[in-house]
Design a protein around this motif. Structure first.
Motif, PDB file in Angstrom:
ATOM      1  N   LYS A  93       0.878  -1.274   0.157  1.00 52.66           N
ATOM      2  CA  LYS A  93       0.231   0.039   0.190  1.00 52.66           C
ATOM      3  C   LYS A  93       1.176   1.156  -0.391  1.00 52.66           C
ATOM      4  CE  LYS A  93      -4.704  -1.116   1.148  1.00 52.66           C
ATOM      5  NZ  LYS A  93      -5.762  -1.022   1.987  1.00 52.66           N
ATOM      6  N   LEU A  94       2.607   1.179   0.946  1.00 55.87           N
ATOM      7  CA  LEU A  94       3.159   2.164   0.595  1.00 55.87           C
ATOM      8  C   LEU A  94       3.749   2.769  -0.575  1.00 55.87           C
ATOM      9  CD1 LEU A  94       4.975   2.110   3.939  1.00 55.87           C
ATOM     10  CD2 LEU A  94       3.710   4.173   3.166  1.00 55.87           C
ATOM     11  N   LEU A  95       3.953   1.504  -1.206  1.00 60.54           N
ATOM     12  CA  LEU A  95       4.290   1.879  -2.498  1.00 60.54           C
ATOM     13  C   LEU A  95       3.006   2.387  -3.615  1.00 60.54           C
ATOM     14  CD1 LEU A  95       6.272  -1.722  -3.145  1.00 60.54           C
ATOM     15  CD2 LEU A  95       7.188   0.987  -3.166  1.00 60.54           C
ATOM     16  N   SER A  96       2.024   1.694  -3.279  1.00 63.04           N
ATOM     17  CA  SER A  96       1.649   2.411  -4.600  1.00 63.04           C
ATOM     18  C   SER A  96       0.821   3.484  -4.178  1.00 63.04           C
ATOM     19  CB  SER A  96      -0.080   1.592  -3.973  1.00 63.04           C
ATOM     20  OG  SER A  96      -1.366   2.328  -4.306  1.00 63.04           O
ATOM     21  N   LEU A  97       0.085   4.068  -3.291  1.00 62.62           N
ATOM     22  CA  LEU A  97       0.718   5.347  -2.468  1.00 62.62           C
ATOM     23  C   LEU A  97       1.979   6.162  -2.944  1.00 62.62           C
ATOM     24  CD1 LEU A  97      -1.800   7.130  -0.553  1.00 62.62           C
ATOM     25  CD2 LEU A  97       0.115   7.146   1.378  1.00 62.62           C
ATOM     26  N   THR A  98       2.836   5.654  -2.566  1.00 66.40           N
ATOM     27  CA  THR A  98       4.161   6.857  -3.527  1.00 66.40           C
ATOM     28  C   THR A  98       3.555   6.585  -4.593  1.00 66.40           C
ATOM     29  OG1 THR A  98       5.533   5.294  -1.981  1.00 66.40           O
ATOM     30  CG2 THR A  98       6.426   7.215  -2.826  1.00 66.40           C
ATOM     31  N   ARG A  99       3.472   5.668  -5.311  1.00 73.70           N
ATOM     32  CA  ARG A  99       3.030   6.166  -6.908  1.00 73.70           C
ATOM     33  C   ARG A  99       2.015   7.109  -7.405  1.00 73.70           C
ATOM     34  NH1 ARG A  99       1.955   0.149  -7.968  1.00 73.70           N
ATOM     35  NH2 ARG A  99       4.423  -0.248  -6.519  1.00 73.70           N
ATOM     36  N   ASP A 113      -7.450   0.478 -13.601  1.00 70.50           N
ATOM     37  CA  ASP A 113      -6.559  -0.092 -12.223  1.00 70.50           C
ATOM     38  C   ASP A 113      -6.634   0.957 -11.164  1.00 70.50           C
ATOM     39  OD1 ASP A 113      -4.853  -1.331 -11.418  1.00 70.50           O
ATOM     40  OD2 ASP A 113      -3.101  -0.054 -11.401  1.00 70.50           O
ATOM     41  N   ASP A 114      -7.023   2.103 -11.538  1.00 70.49           N
ATOM     42  CA  ASP A 114      -7.269   4.082 -10.617  1.00 70.49           C
ATOM     43  C   ASP A 114      -8.911   3.167 -10.283  1.00 70.49           C
ATOM     44  OD1 ASP A 114      -5.350   4.675 -11.248  1.00 70.49           O
ATOM     45  OD2 ASP A 114      -5.636   6.644 -11.599  1.00 70.49           O
ATOM     46  N   LEU A 115      -9.856   3.057 -11.364  1.00 72.20           N
ATOM     47  CA  LEU A 115     -11.452   3.134 -11.090  1.00 72.20           C
ATOM     48  C   LEU A 115     -11.376   1.477  -9.743  1.00 72.20           C
ATOM     49  CD1 LEU A 115     -14.333   3.533 -11.103  1.00 72.20           C
ATOM     50  CD2 LEU A 115     -14.098   2.139 -13.251  1.00 72.20           C
ATOM     51  N   TYR A 116      -9.968   0.646 -10.066  1.00 71.16           N
ATOM     52  CA  TYR A 116     -10.717  -0.934 -10.160  1.00 71.16           C
ATOM     53  C   TYR A 116     -10.098  -0.539  -8.351  1.00 71.16           C
ATOM     54  CZ  TYR A 116      -9.672  -5.498  -8.145  1.00 71.16           C
ATOM     55  OH  TYR A 116      -9.765  -7.396  -7.862  1.00 71.16           O
ATOM     56  N   GLN A 117      -9.268   0.034  -7.716  1.00 71.53           N
ATOM     57  CA  GLN A 117      -8.500   1.092  -6.360  1.00 71.53           C
ATOM     58  C   GLN A 117      -9.680   1.431  -5.395  1.00 71.53           C
ATOM     59  OE1 GLN A 117      -4.900   0.881  -5.184  1.00 71.53           O
ATOM     60  NE2 GLN A 117      -4.047   0.941  -7.032  1.00 71.53           N
ATOM     61  N   LEU A 168      -3.741   3.080   5.445  1.00 67.58           N
ATOM     62  CA  LEU A 168      -4.268   3.633   3.999  1.00 67.58           C
ATOM     63  C   LEU A 168      -4.884   3.611   3.016  1.00 67.58           C
ATOM     64  CD1 LEU A 168       0.295   2.084   3.786  1.00 67.58           C
ATOM     65  CD2 LEU A 168      -0.522   4.878   4.074  1.00 67.58           C
ATOM     66  N   GLY A 169      -5.630   2.997   3.329  1.00 68.22           N
ATOM     67  CA  GLY A 169      -6.693   2.607   1.908  1.00 68.22           C
ATOM     68  C   GLY A 169      -7.690   3.868   1.225  1.00 68.22           C
ATOM     69  N   ARG A 199      -8.613   8.549  -1.967  1.00 63.70           N
ATOM     70  CA  ARG A 199      -8.922  10.315  -2.477  1.00 63.70           C
ATOM     71  C   ARG A 199      -7.521  10.706  -3.416  1.00 63.70           C
ATOM     72  NH1 ARG A 199      -8.607  15.002   1.977  1.00 63.70           N
ATOM     73  NH2 ARG A 199      -6.193  14.211   2.073  1.00 63.70           N
ATOM     74  N   ALA A 200      -6.824  10.339  -3.194  1.00 62.47           N
ATOM     75  CA  ALA A 200      -5.022  11.317  -4.048  1.00 62.47           C
ATOM     76  C   ALA A 200      -5.661  10.308  -5.989  1.00 62.47           C
ATOM     77  CB  ALA A 200      -4.000  10.633  -3.676  1.00 62.47           C
ATOM     78  N   ILE A 201      -6.161   8.993  -5.610  1.00 57.44           N
ATOM     79  CA  ILE A 201      -6.754   8.336  -6.959  1.00 57.44           C
ATOM     80  C   ILE A 201      -7.842   9.660  -7.337  1.00 57.44           C
ATOM     81  CG2 ILE A 201      -7.879   6.818  -8.613  1.00 57.44           C
ATOM     82  CD1 ILE A 201      -5.901   5.029  -7.147  1.00 57.44           C
ATOM     83  N   VAL A 202      -9.032   9.715  -6.733  1.00 55.97           N
ATOM     84  CA  VAL A 202     -10.273  10.332  -7.569  1.00 55.97           C
ATOM     85  C   VAL A 202      -9.895  11.779  -7.340  1.00 55.97           C
ATOM     86  CG1 VAL A 202     -11.949  11.606  -6.354  1.00 55.97           C
ATOM     87  CG2 VAL A 202     -11.287   9.108  -6.052  1.00 55.97           C
ATOM     88  N   GLN A 203      -9.248  12.581  -6.928  1.00 57.50           N
ATOM     89  CA  GLN A 203      -8.964  13.891  -7.120  1.00 57.50           C
ATOM     90  C   GLN A 203      -7.847  13.884  -8.452  1.00 57.50           C
ATOM     91  OE1 GLN A 203      -6.825  15.163  -3.885  1.00 57.50           O
ATOM     92  NE2 GLN A 203      -8.231  15.597  -2.449  1.00 57.50           N
ATOM     93  N   ARG A 204      -6.778  12.508  -8.536  1.00 57.55           N
ATOM     94  CA  ARG A 204      -6.257  13.498  -9.859  1.00 57.55           C
ATOM     95  C   ARG A 204      -7.188  12.712 -11.255  1.00 57.55           C
ATOM     96  NH1 ARG A 204      -0.948   8.830 -10.393  1.00 57.55           N
ATOM     97  NH2 ARG A 204      -2.462   6.661 -10.680  1.00 57.55           N
ATOM     98  N   ASN A 205      -7.908  12.472 -10.514  1.00 56.31           N
ATOM     99  CA  ASN A 205      -9.469  11.180 -12.718  1.00 56.31           C
ATOM    100  C   ASN A 205      -9.779  12.910 -11.860  1.00 56.31           C
ATOM    101  OD1 ASN A 205      -8.175   8.855 -13.327  1.00 56.31           O
ATOM    102  ND2 ASN A 205      -7.902   8.606 -11.612  1.00 56.31           N
ATOM    103  N   ARG A 206      -9.947  14.210 -11.566  1.00 58.93           N
ATOM    104  CA  ARG A 206     -11.068  14.876 -11.715  1.00 58.93           C
ATOM    105  C   ARG A 206     -12.306  15.037 -10.482  1.00 58.93           C
ATOM    106  NH1 ARG A 206      -8.115  14.510 -16.013  1.00 58.93           N
ATOM    107  NH2 ARG A 206      -9.552  13.286 -16.562  1.00 58.93           N
TER     108      ARG A 206
END
Ligand code: ATP
Ligand code: MG
Length: 456
Positions: A284-290, A341-345, A414-415, A420-427
């Protein structure tokens, strides 16, 4: 610096214009007066039948107004018939003005020399339709010269004074400029050493002030991100330390105690589950850093339903183990711009939380509907809920409402930060509502891109 250059250019231009203007004024007045004199003499001389020094002197002697420093009359070939100074009499006088007049032109020229204005004019003498000769008048005017002299000196003096002023101004300005520049450079050196709270103040309202403000903004952002990084590293080490300490304790116990096989097996199983937790956390940490540092991958237009169905299929066995039912109310599908992948997460983390923080025989309902411009994904559960004061923090890294329960369920906190980070980067946008004791609803909205896409 721009001001100094502009001022210097303006001064030089002003000097040129003034000089030119004063000369022009003189030139225009003088030209017409001198040509008029020549024409007067030409008109009188054109009536003469015999051309020699005495006839010409006679005519010119009667012309009171014809006072000049020098007066010359030549025939059409330039041979001097009359010269008021007597120097050129009988010789060819090939002055440029005389040559011009012998070709039928009125000629005027002037020059400023040694404190005097020397002006010369010449016109042809037309007799019976042909050029019979020419009249040349030269004037040596010291009073006009004195005026021009004074004017030129005044302009030169003003220019020198102004240029000294500009020079002094440039000197002071450049000293002030380098002082302010040094302030910025000093701050840069201090920041290079790691003091991000350094601020630079240079005053003024010019480009340097803008640069200093930009610089302060930049250091502020650096400071914030440095603080975030430090907190993240300390939180992450703290989180990783706990399972590692458990593993150490368990292995020490196995090594020190003479335990029976059954207990040892239990201990080893515990070590396995702690290692599993470490594994999940680092993933999860890796995924967050990515998500944090990478440019978002190339998004594509995809429908939402297929991904939700995939997550539900994946998590149904987990839900069954916890006696939780997953209900999917998928009415109208929408097309959104995101990677699968983003939607899946996003969907996975929300449904997983819905299962984890639920009660026995509870349910998780996944709904997708749409407004005019947005697709809305809702994940509602009938679980423990989130207290109001915790709602503001659940998207923070490593935040868990009930640490003991989360650890028990393998949660690392971390979930939702990843979601939230993924949602924000996808507007998109994410909201949460919860009633402690009866359940939580997460709502994610994305802009819709109504385009034809392949059914998958
Ligand atoms: P993981 O990193 O494995 O997802 P986690 O589930 O503990 O760990 P988050 O998903 O970020 O971490 O959730 C943060 C905290 O918010 C959880 O620990 C939990 O306390 C609370 N929480 C999240 N979702 C829900 C929910 N649906 N119902 C109740 N509490 C929830
Ligand atoms: Mg979670």
């Amino acid at each position: 610096m721009t001001y100094v250059v502009i001022t210097a250019v303006v001064l030089i231009a002003l000097n040129l214009v003034c000089t030119r203007l004063s000369q022009r004024l003189f030139y225009e007045n003088k030209e017409s007066a001198m040509i008029e004199k020549c024409q007067l003499a030409s008109d009188e001389l054109s009536t003469l039948d015999v051309w020699n020094n005495s006839t010409v002197s006679n005519v010119l002697g009667q012309l009171e107004s014809l006072r000049a420093s020098r007066l010359i009359v030549t025939d059409q070939s330039g041979l001097c018939i009359y010269d008021s100074t007597g120097t050129s009499l009988g010789s060819y006088t090939l002055l440029p003005e005389i040559l011009g007049a012998c070709h039928g032109n009125d000629v005027f020229s002037w020059k400023y020399h040694d404190g005097a204005m020397i002006s010369r004019a010449s016109t042809p003498i037309i007799s019976y339709g042909t050029i019979a000769g020419c009249v040349y008048v030269a004037e040596y005017d010291t009073s006009q010269g004195a005026v021009i002299d004074l004017l030129l000196h005044t302009i030169a003096r003003i220019t020198v004074i102004l240029e000294i002023g500009v020079f002094l101004f440039a000197l002071l300005y450049s000293r002030h400029f380098s002082h302010r520049m040094r302030a910025i450079l000093n701050s840069m050196h201090i920041i290079q050493k790691g003091s991000y709270d350094q601020k630079v103040s240079v005053g003024g309202h010019d480009e340097l002030t803008i640069l200093a403000n930009e610089f302060n903004d930049l250091t502020e952002r650096l400071q914030t991100s440095e603080e975030k990084r430090r907190r993240f590293v300390s939180d992450a080490s703290h989180e990783l330390k706990t399972p590692l300490a458990s593993i150490k304790l368990l292995t020490d116990s196995i090594l020190q105690n003479d335990m029976d096989a059954e207990t040892m097996r239990e201990f080893v199983e515990d070590i396995g589950s702690e290692a599993e937790r470490l594994n999940r956390m680092t993933a999860k940490l890796l995924s967050l850093t990515r998500v944090d540092i990478q440019e978002p991958p190339e998004s594509e237009l995809i429908r939402i339903f297929p991904t939700i169905n995939r997550v539900v299929r994946m998590l149904r066995p987990v839900a069954e183990r916890s006696s939780v039912e997953i209900l999917a109310e998928l009415e109208q599908d929408s097309t959104v711009l995101i990677t699968e992948d983003d939607l899946y997460q996003i969907v996975f983390n929300l449904i997983e939380n819905g299962i984890k923080y639920n009660r026995t025989n509870g349910s998780v309902t996944v709904r997708v509907d749409r407004t005019e411009d947005f697709a809305r994904l809702t994940v509602a559960d009938t679980g423990v809920g989130i207290p109001e004061d915790a709602l503001d923090h659940i998207f923070e890294r490593f935040y868990r409402v009930d640490k003991a329960r989360s650890r028990q369920t393998g949660g690392s906190g971390l979930g939702l930060a990843i979601v939230r980070a993924i949602v924000q980067r996808n507007r998109g946008d994410i909201q949460v509502e919860s009633t402690p004791g009866s359940g939580t609803v997460f709502t994610v909205t994305f802009p819709i891109f109504d385009m034809e896409v392949d059914e998958t």
